[in-house]
Design a protein around this motif. Sequence first.
Motif, PDB file in Angstrom:
ATOM      1  N   VAL A  14      14.744   4.319   3.853  1.00 42.75           N
ATOM      2  CA  VAL A  14      13.480   3.861   4.433  1.00 42.75           C
ATOM      3  C   VAL A  14      12.716   5.050   4.989  1.00 42.75           C
ATOM      4  O   VAL A  14      11.502   5.179   4.779  1.00 42.75           O
ATOM      5  N   THR A  15      13.414   5.958   5.660  1.00 40.72           N
ATOM      6  CA  THR A  15      12.734   7.116   6.253  1.00 40.72           C
ATOM      7  C   THR A  15      12.149   8.027   5.173  1.00 40.72           C
ATOM      8  O   THR A  15      11.086   8.610   5.371  1.00 40.72           O
ATOM      9  N   GLN A  16      12.818   8.149   4.039  1.00 38.88           N
ATOM     10  CA  GLN A  16      12.310   8.977   2.951  1.00 38.88           C
ATOM     11  C   GLN A  16      10.977   8.423   2.446  1.00 38.88           C
ATOM     12  O   GLN A  16      10.019   9.163   2.262  1.00 38.88           O
ATOM     13  N   LEU A  17      10.915   7.121   2.257  1.00 43.18           N
ATOM     14  CA  LEU A  17       9.682   6.486   1.797  1.00 43.18           C
ATOM     15  C   LEU A  17       8.578   6.656   2.841  1.00 43.18           C
ATOM     16  O   LEU A  17       7.441   6.972   2.516  1.00 43.18           O
TER      17      LEU A  17
ATOM     18  N   TYR B 122       1.808  12.506   2.514  1.00 42.66           N
ATOM     19  CA  TYR B 122       0.802  12.522   1.456  1.00 42.66           C
ATOM     20  C   TYR B 122      -0.322  11.510   1.680  1.00 42.66           C
ATOM     21  O   TYR B 122      -1.286  11.484   0.918  1.00 42.66           O
ATOM     22  N   GLY B 123      -0.183  10.662   2.699  1.00 39.02           N
ATOM     23  CA  GLY B 123      -1.195   9.644   2.950  1.00 39.02           C
ATOM     24  C   GLY B 123      -1.199   8.552   1.895  1.00 39.02           C
ATOM     25  O   GLY B 123      -2.211   7.902   1.664  1.00 39.02           O
ATOM     26  N   TRP B 124      -0.040   8.345   1.263  1.00 40.18           N
ATOM     27  CA  TRP B 124       0.034   7.385   0.168  1.00 40.18           C
ATOM     28  C   TRP B 124       0.017   5.947   0.674  1.00 40.18           C
ATOM     29  O   TRP B 124       0.671   5.605   1.662  1.00 40.18           O
ATOM     30  N   SER B 125      -0.694   5.105  -0.014  1.00 41.02           N
ATOM     31  CA  SER B 125      -0.699   3.666   0.231  1.00 41.02           C
ATOM     32  C   SER B 125       0.577   3.081  -0.402  1.00 41.02           C
ATOM     33  O   SER B 125       1.246   3.752  -1.203  1.00 41.02           O
TER      34      SER B 125
END
Length: 104
Positions: free
Chosen positions: A28-31, A38-41
Amino acid sequence: MPVLKTDYEHIVLNANGTPVIVGTSMKVTQLLLEKTAYGWSPEELYFQHPYLTLGQIYSALAYYWDHQEELDQEIERRLEFVNRVQQTMGVSPLFQRLKARGLM
Protein backbone atom coordinates in the motif's frame (compact mmCIF):
# COMPACT_ATOMS: atom_id res chain seq x y z
CA MET A 1 3.31 -16.92 3.14
CA PRO A 2 0.76 -16.39 5.91
CA VAL A 3 -1.51 -13.39 5.51
CA LEU A 4 -4.09 -11.70 7.70
CA LYS A 5 -7.33 -10.44 6.25
CA THR A 6 -8.37 -6.85 6.79
CA ASP A 7 -11.74 -5.12 6.52
CA TYR A 8 -10.67 -4.04 3.03
CA GLU A 9 -11.61 -6.48 0.29
CA HIS A 10 -8.35 -6.14 -1.64
CA ILE A 11 -5.88 -5.59 1.22
CA VAL A 12 -4.18 -8.16 3.44
CA LEU A 13 -1.33 -7.97 5.94
CA ASN A 14 1.66 -10.05 4.90
CA ALA A 15 3.83 -12.06 7.30
CA ASN A 16 5.61 -8.84 8.34
CA GLY A 17 2.32 -7.07 9.06
CA THR A 18 2.72 -4.87 5.99
CA PRO A 19 -0.49 -4.10 4.08
CA VAL A 20 -0.31 -5.41 0.51
CA ILE A 21 -2.77 -5.77 -2.34
CA VAL A 22 -4.19 -9.31 -2.46
CA GLY A 23 -2.49 -11.58 -5.00
CA THR A 24 0.44 -9.20 -5.53
CA SER A 25 3.56 -8.05 -3.75
CA MET A 26 2.47 -4.38 -4.15
CA LYS A 27 2.60 -2.63 -0.78
CA VAL A 28 0.00 0.00 0.00
CA THR A 29 2.81 2.41 0.87
CA GLN A 30 4.53 1.76 -2.47
CA LEU A 31 1.38 2.70 -4.37
CA LEU A 32 0.87 5.76 -2.19
CA LEU A 33 4.46 6.93 -2.67
CA GLU A 34 4.02 6.71 -6.44
CA LYS A 35 0.78 8.69 -6.19
CA THR A 36 2.50 11.34 -4.08
CA ALA A 37 5.82 11.52 -5.94
CA TYR A 38 4.35 11.70 -9.42
CA GLY A 39 0.95 13.24 -8.64
CA TRP A 40 -0.74 10.27 -10.27
CA SER A 41 -4.50 9.84 -10.08
CA PRO A 42 -5.96 6.38 -9.39
CA GLU A 43 -6.55 6.08 -13.14
CA GLU A 44 -2.88 6.84 -13.87
CA LEU A 45 -1.81 4.31 -11.23
CA TYR A 46 -4.02 1.81 -13.05
CA PHE A 47 -2.35 2.71 -16.37
CA GLN A 48 1.10 2.27 -14.80
CA HIS A 49 0.14 -1.02 -13.10
CA PRO A 50 -2.22 -2.80 -15.51
CA TYR A 51 -2.10 -5.97 -13.40
CA LEU A 52 -4.07 -4.10 -10.69
CA THR A 53 -7.75 -3.28 -10.87
CA LEU A 54 -9.17 0.13 -10.06
CA GLY A 55 -10.96 -1.55 -7.16
CA GLN A 56 -7.61 -2.73 -5.75
CA ILE A 57 -6.11 0.74 -6.17
CA TYR A 58 -9.03 2.53 -4.52
CA SER A 59 -9.02 -0.04 -1.71
CA ALA A 60 -5.30 0.56 -1.12
CA LEU A 61 -5.81 4.32 -1.05
CA ALA A 62 -8.76 3.96 1.33
CA TYR A 63 -6.66 1.74 3.60
CA TYR A 64 -3.95 4.39 3.61
CA TRP A 65 -6.33 7.22 4.51
CA ASP A 66 -7.85 5.15 7.31
CA HIS A 67 -4.37 4.25 8.66
CA GLN A 68 -2.46 7.37 7.62
CA GLU A 69 -0.54 8.03 10.82
CA GLU A 70 0.70 4.45 11.14
CA LEU A 71 1.70 4.18 7.47
CA ASP A 72 3.35 7.61 7.42
CA GLN A 73 5.47 6.48 10.38
CA GLU A 74 6.43 3.33 8.48
CA ILE A 75 7.43 5.39 5.43
CA GLU A 76 9.51 7.67 7.65
CA ARG A 77 11.24 4.67 9.32
CA ARG A 78 12.15 3.25 5.92
CA LEU A 79 13.47 6.61 4.72
CA GLU A 80 15.63 6.97 7.83
CA PHE A 81 16.99 3.45 7.24
CA VAL A 82 17.89 4.30 3.63
CA ASN A 83 19.60 7.50 4.77
CA ARG A 84 21.63 5.59 7.39
CA VAL A 85 22.71 2.99 4.84
CA GLN A 86 23.71 5.69 2.35
CA GLN A 87 25.79 7.45 4.99
CA THR A 88 27.60 4.25 5.92
CA MET A 89 28.18 3.19 2.33
CA GLY A 90 29.43 6.55 1.14
CA VAL A 91 29.40 7.64 -2.46
CA SER A 92 29.26 4.76 -4.93
CA PRO A 93 32.03 4.33 -7.51
CA LEU A 94 29.42 4.55 -10.28
CA PHE A 95 28.21 7.92 -8.98
CA GLN A 96 31.80 9.14 -8.79
CA ARG A 97 32.48 8.12 -12.42
CA LEU A 98 29.25 9.73 -13.64
CA LYS A 99 30.02 12.92 -11.73
CA ALA A 100 33.56 13.03 -13.12
CA ARG A 101 32.06 12.86 -16.62
CA GLY A 102 29.64 15.65 -15.81
CA LEU A 103 26.63 13.34 -16.00
CA MET A 104 25.52 13.93 -12.43
